[in-house]
Motif scaffolding. Sequence first.
Motif, short mmCIF file in Angstrom:
data_model
loop_
_atom_site.label_atom_id
_atom_site.label_comp_id
_atom_site.label_asym_id
_atom_site.label_seq_id
_atom_site.Cartn_x
_atom_site.Cartn_y
_atom_site.Cartn_z
N ASN A 1 0.91 -1.03 0.05
CA ASN A 1 0.05 -0.08 0.15
C ASN A 1 0.89 1.23 0.03
OD1 ASN A 1 -2.58 -1.39 0.04
ND2 ASN A 1 -2.27 -1.77 2.36
N ASN B 1 0.22 5.64 0.32
CA ASN B 1 -0.53 6.78 0.65
C ASN B 1 0.23 8.04 0.33
OD1 ASN B 1 -2.48 8.59 1.61
ND2 ASN B 1 -2.28 8.03 3.74
N THR C 1 -2.27 7.03 -3.17
CA THR C 1 -2.05 5.87 -4.08
C THR C 1 -2.06 6.61 -5.45
OG1 THR C 1 -3.18 4.59 -2.81
CG2 THR C 1 -3.05 3.81 -4.93
N GLN D 1 -2.60 -0.85 -5.40
CA GLN D 1 -1.10 -0.56 -4.69
C GLN D 1 -0.14 -0.24 -5.50
OE1 GLN D 1 -1.63 -5.05 -3.39
NE2 GLN D 1 -1.43 -3.93 -1.28
#
Length: 216
Positions: free
Chosen positions: A114, A116, A118, A187
């Motif tokens: 993942n 952040n 994305t 992802q």
Amino acid sequence: MKLILLFTFLVGLAVAGETINLNNRAAKLPRKQTYRPGKFSDPYVSHPSSKPANSPADYKTSTDEATLQRSTVTLKKLPDQYIDAGLSKRRESFKALKQFRRQVSAADFFECYNSNPTPSTADCTTLTTQVLASNQELVVTANACLVFTYRSCQAFFCSLCSTLSTSTDFIGNQLDTLEALCVENGQVGTIVGEGEAGWDVGFVSPGSGLPSYDVC
């Protein structure tokens, strides 16, 4: 026992889904025949990849270094059908066949994780298209990275162990695979090649740093 069977079933579904994703992408954007990265012995200083004609104004190329050490424990083996076997650019049948048999046994690995923020799937697709359109032979010095950026998405190829020769065709093929495995599932991700000619290639968000793996 039931839990083991359920887990095995779910893993099987995930693998089947990844294969379907990759096959669908291959039908839309055929993989280019290329060769695997190899050691380059002459002195060289890395330069950014050139941009293809009529590339978007927001598409940029540069060089950098990997700064984020990631563990190899989380890496999974890349399906054999998506490992570039590295057919020789010379087309002598016997030599090309020997080269194919030697390199098809290469074990490449990948991981998705993942991020952040994305990156946008559309931005990463544009990056892959531009890299494949570059049609360029490249040399990357040890511990250096080639970087490709378009808006919210950044792609990279890093030489982890020694100076390597590679091509935008090879890099683009790996990015296309990662789009199917990682980006389309929200992802980012990386493919890693081991050994003396160790390398990694993948997608990150701009400014998040470039990953490195201890594979030398």
